[in-house]
Each structure stands twice: as C-alpha cells, then as structure tokens.
Design an enzyme around this catalytic site. Structure first.
Site, mmCIF file in Angstrom:
data_model
loop_
_atom_site.group_PDB
_atom_site.id
_atom_site.type_symbol
_atom_site.label_atom_id
_atom_site.label_comp_id
_atom_site.label_asym_id
_atom_site.label_seq_id
_atom_site.Cartn_x
_atom_site.Cartn_y
_atom_site.Cartn_z
ATOM 1 N N CYS A 97 0.891 -1.183 0.000
ATOM 2 C CA CYS A 97 0.000 0.000 0.000
ATOM 3 C C CYS A 97 0.917 1.219 0.000
ATOM 4 C CB CYS A 97 -0.883 -0.004 1.247
ATOM 5 S SG CYS A 97 -2.066 -1.351 1.286
ATOM 6 N N GLY A 155 1.265 4.375 -1.688
ATOM 7 C CA GLY A 155 1.120 5.812 -1.897
ATOM 8 C C GLY A 155 1.230 6.608 -0.608
ATOM 9 N N GLY A 215 4.462 7.063 -1.304
ATOM 10 C CA GLY A 215 5.744 6.501 -1.720
ATOM 11 C C GLY A 215 6.944 6.842 -0.867
ATOM 12 N N GLY A 216 6.744 7.462 0.285
ATOM 13 C CA GLY A 216 7.880 7.812 1.137
ATOM 14 C C GLY A 216 8.648 6.581 1.602
ATOM 15 N N LYS A 217 7.924 5.586 2.086
ATOM 16 C CA LYS A 217 8.635 4.390 2.571
ATOM 17 C C LYS A 217 9.142 3.557 1.398
ATOM 18 C CE LYS A 217 6.165 4.208 6.931
ATOM 19 N NZ LYS A 217 5.044 5.104 6.500
ATOM 20 N N GLU A 258 -0.355 0.271 -5.294
ATOM 21 C CA GLU A 258 -1.203 1.302 -4.687
ATOM 22 C C GLU A 258 -2.578 1.263 -5.356
ATOM 23 O OE1 GLU A 258 -1.396 3.707 -2.243
ATOM 24 O OE2 GLU A 258 -3.276 4.317 -3.202
ATOM 25 N N CYS A 298 0.125 4.229 11.203
ATOM 26 C CA CYS A 298 0.392 5.503 11.862
ATOM 27 C C CYS A 298 -0.752 5.751 12.847
ATOM 28 C CB CYS A 298 0.480 6.597 10.809
ATOM 29 S SG CYS A 298 0.908 8.134 11.566
#
Ligand SMILES: C[S@@+](CC[C@H](N)C(=O)[O-])C[C@H]1O[C@@H](n2cnc3c(N)ncnc32)[C@H](O)[C@@H]1O
Length: 440
Positions: A268, A270, A272-274, A293, A385
């Site tokens: 999952c 989006g 895309g930071g990780k 995504e 989170c």
C-alpha cells in the site's frame, strides 16, 4: 488604533485556512503552504499564520466549548466565517502570548476585513467574556466533576474517543496518557530523510541546520523553517519524512532473514515515502522493489517519489494480488492516522470512532494478503500511523509474531514487545506501530 493591513496578513491567511478546511474539507498541511506562497508570507509572518491556523484547528473542540459558554446563542446558529473569526480570537487570547486586548482588537479588525463587520460588536462582546479567564481555568470550569480522562481530553484539546484510545494503548496509565495527549497538543519538529546513496546525512544537516535524528542514520530534525526551499529537497536527494516512518522501513529492511532476499514488495505504497527508503536500501543489496497502490493518482506520486531507483509501480487492490513469493513485504496500512495528529491539525475533529471498525476490517484483509504474498520464511512488516489497539494489536493478534524490538536498535522505551509502538512523548516521532511477522 489604525489597522495595519500588512500586519494582519498572517491573521487573514490563518482565517482563510480555517475557511478552506471548513468549506472544502481541505487538508490544512496541504492548503497552508500554497496560501503562504500566494501571499508572499515568509519568516515571522509565515510562522505566525502557521501558529494561529494550526493551533486554532488543533484546539477547535475545546475552543468551541468555551465560545458556547460565552455566546448568547448556540454556535450552530452562527455564520461559519464569524465562528472561525471567534475561534481565532479565542485561540490567540488563551493559547498564545499575544496580550488579551490585542487578541480582541485584531480579531474585531479581522471580522471587518473579511466582510463580517456587521458581527464586530458580537465578536467583541464574546471575546471579552472569553478573556475573563485563562485556558486552564476554562478547562477546569468546563469539566468540573468529570472523569479524569475527560478533563485531560478537554485540556489537551482531544475528543474523548481519542483520549480513550491513547489511554488503552498505554495500558490505562493516566500519567502516561497525559504525557501522550500533551505531546500531541504541541507543534512537532519537521523530520527530513537524506536518501541513502543520494546524500550524506551530515551534508543535509549542513544545508538545513537542525540536528541528526537520534536513531535513523538518515534522519535530520528541524525546529522550523520551510524545508520545501532546500536544494536537497528540490533535487530529490532528501525529503520530509518522520523519523518513526524511517525506523519502520528500516525495521523491515534489517529484520533477520534466511534464504533469498531479492524480492521486496510495498503493498500500500502511496504516496511513496517508505517505498523510496526501501528502494534506496534494496538496490545496493541486489534486491528490487515492487510497489502497489490502489489509487492511480497516488500511484503516480509513488512513481515520482521513486524515480531515482528501479521500482516497478502497480495500480490495484492489494487484496487481489496473486504474484506471490516475496522475501520482504511492507504493509503500511490505511488507518485513522491518530498517530500523526500533530501534523494534521484538523484531523482529530474530522475523524470519528465509527471510522475504526471499517478500517480494522480492511487492515485484517490486507494483512491476510501480505501473508499470502510473502514466501515461507519471509517477513512482513505491518505498520500503522495509529496507536489505536483495534488497528494495531488486535489486527496482528492471530499472526506469528517476531520480536520487532531488535530491529529498532538503540531506540529506548520499546516496552515488552513483541510489537513496537513509537510515541511523540517518548521518541519525538509520530505514534507509529510496527509488528514483524514471519510466514511459517
Ligand atoms: C498509510 S498510506 C501508505 C503511506 C506510504 N507507505 C508512505 O510512507 O508514503 C496507505 C495507502 O494505502 C492505499 N490503499 C488503501 N486501500 C488499499 C488497497 N485495498 N490496496 C492497495 N492500497 C490501498 C491508500 O490509498 C494509501 O495510499
């Protein structure tokens, strides 16, 4: 006193931020930067607009209770713009160092400047009543005789259900709940990541200022400023990313694994930071990342975030994927976001407890997909989170858990394991949750 229209630009920007959030359901952290840019606000003016806009949104529930006690008519009968003017005035008077008389005068000016001049007498009268007591006194009055958790919720401007979720996540420890809620009621530092292989962390500290993050070798923590203006960010060698998010990505990348280790999946992904962090770590180790995504526009953000690396981006529902056999799988699941309330000031009043069961069901289904897609012996990181137990402990309750704590080297206060819950009040990060699962 004549109105200095220039000096009122920050208040005007804060007001427009509140209107955008109320009328267009805007996300404050996306709308504010464009408001500041469009009006040419920087430095102290930008800082004031941010403090007033974010602070008012964060405190909205308690501010509304105070305003309701001071107004002659119900808040629900007031025009939206007038209510937002009042909220801004009450916030300034009660939660900033702006003197009460200045808070009232500038707010009456703001009412006039925003076309709400006919309400200026009403605004003046309500705010004079607001300024008759301080924040703590108001909170005591509003919650007199109430249970301790409700008193904490009012004082730290949280809805009761979120205060209860935090309390559950710290085993009902009231002192720790208070610390968690208080930390969540403060302005967070900005965290940056220097992408591995693209930029040395020390070079980022030199350019951006701030201090190295204590645990992620790629993190830099900043007290303020506009990171979007940094050359390192504009050239995609660094980005804004909470150190807790970095630690969860690193936990998956560094978890012990026997056998092949060259196929990594971000389920999952989006925006895309990780994925970017995983891709930067995977390349030198001879591994390749596939990112999936659901939403095409968010998949596009993943493509942009990972353009420096060799990442294959798919669009689709992760629950329908069939391409199995991955060595490491990240499931950074869609969640309530209760762990990042400091960074999304309006979110605590927008979300409701009814959001949780549907998300928990989706999280369970996505976890089942992750365990189907990882090879036997492979590792899944389930990350949210949010510290809400329905989204964390309960989702992984039936899975084969590995102790995640050794994958967070040097990080203190990780509790009894096997899962890891990071917290703003303990770690200065978002309240990220991470469970590591090995498929048997
Ligand atoms: C918490 S965010 C991931 C954040 C990301 N890992 C990062 O660090 O930038 C969860 C993402 O899951 C996506 N999503 C929601 N339902 C999904 C599904 N059924 N299949 C795939 N992705 C989904 C959402 O659109 C969202 O982009």
């Amino acid at each position: 006193m004549p109105t200095n229209t220039l000096a009122d630009q920050p208040r005007r920007a804060a007001f427009d931020l509140l209107r955008g959030v109320a009328e267009q359901s805007a996300y404050a952290n996306l709308l504010l930067p464009s408001l500041l840019r469009d009006r040419g606000l920087s430095g102290r003016d930008a800082a004031l607009a941010t403090e007033l806009g974010y602070g008012t949104l964060r405190a909205q529930g308690t501010l509304d209770e105070i305003l309701a006690a001071c107004a002659s008519r119900p808040l629900s009968t007031m025009d939206g713009p007038v209510l937002d003017v009042l909220r801004l005035g009450a916030y300034q008077a009660l939660r900033t160092r702006i003197p009460a008389h200045a808070a009232v005068a500038t707010t009456v000016d703001l009412a006039r400047a925003t076309g709400n001049g006919r309400a200026s007498g009403f605004v003046n009268a309500v705010l004079r009543r607001v300024t008759a007591a301080a924040w703590d006194q108001w909170c005591d009055r509003l919650s007199v005789g109430a249970p301790a958790l409700h008193r904490l919720a009012v004082r730290t401007a949280h809805p009761d259900w979120i205060a209860a979720a935090f309390a559950d996540a710290v085993d009902g420890d009231l002192a720790e709940t208070e610390a968690a809620l208080a930390a969540d009621d403060t302005r967070p530092q900005t965290h940056l990541v220097a992408w591995p292989g693209q930029l040395e962390r020390d070079a980022l500290v030199t350019e951006a200022g701030g201090t190295p993050g204590p645990w992620s070798p790629y993190a830099v923590r900043l007290d303020g400023g506009d990171p979007g203006g940094l050359a390192a960010i504009r050239s995609h060698r660094a980005a804004v990313q909470d150190e807790g998010s970095q630690l969860c990505g690193l936990a998956l990348a560094n978890a012990r694994l026997d056998g092949p280790d060259d196929r990594w999946l971000d389920l999952c992904a989006g925006p895309g930071g990780k994925t970017a962090l995983l891709a930067a770590l995977a390349g030198p180790r001879g591994a390749r990342v596939v990112a999936n995504e659901l939403h095409p526009h968010r998949a596009e953000l993943v493509r942009q975030a990972t353009s420096a690396w060799d990442v294959e981006v798919w669009v689709g529902d992760a629950r329908a994927l069939t391409d199995a056999g991955y060595d490491r799988v990240l499931l950074d699941a869609p969640c309530t976001g209760l762990g990042a309330l400091r960074r999304r000031p309006e979110a605590r009043w927008r979300r409701g407890p009814d959001d949780v069961p549907e998300l928990a069901t989706l999280q369970g289904e996505l976890l089942a997909a992750a365990l189907r897609l990882v090879r036997p012996g492979g590792i899944v990181a389930y990350v949210t989170c949010s510290p809400h137990l329905a989204e964390t402990r309960d989702v992984v309750a039936k899975a084969e858990l590995v102790d995640a704590r050794p994958a967070f080297p040097g990080v203190p206060q990780l509790g009894a394991g096997p899962t890891v819950q990071l917290w703003p009040h303990r770690h200065g990060t978002d309240a990220m949750f991470c469970a590591l699962l090995r498929r048997v």
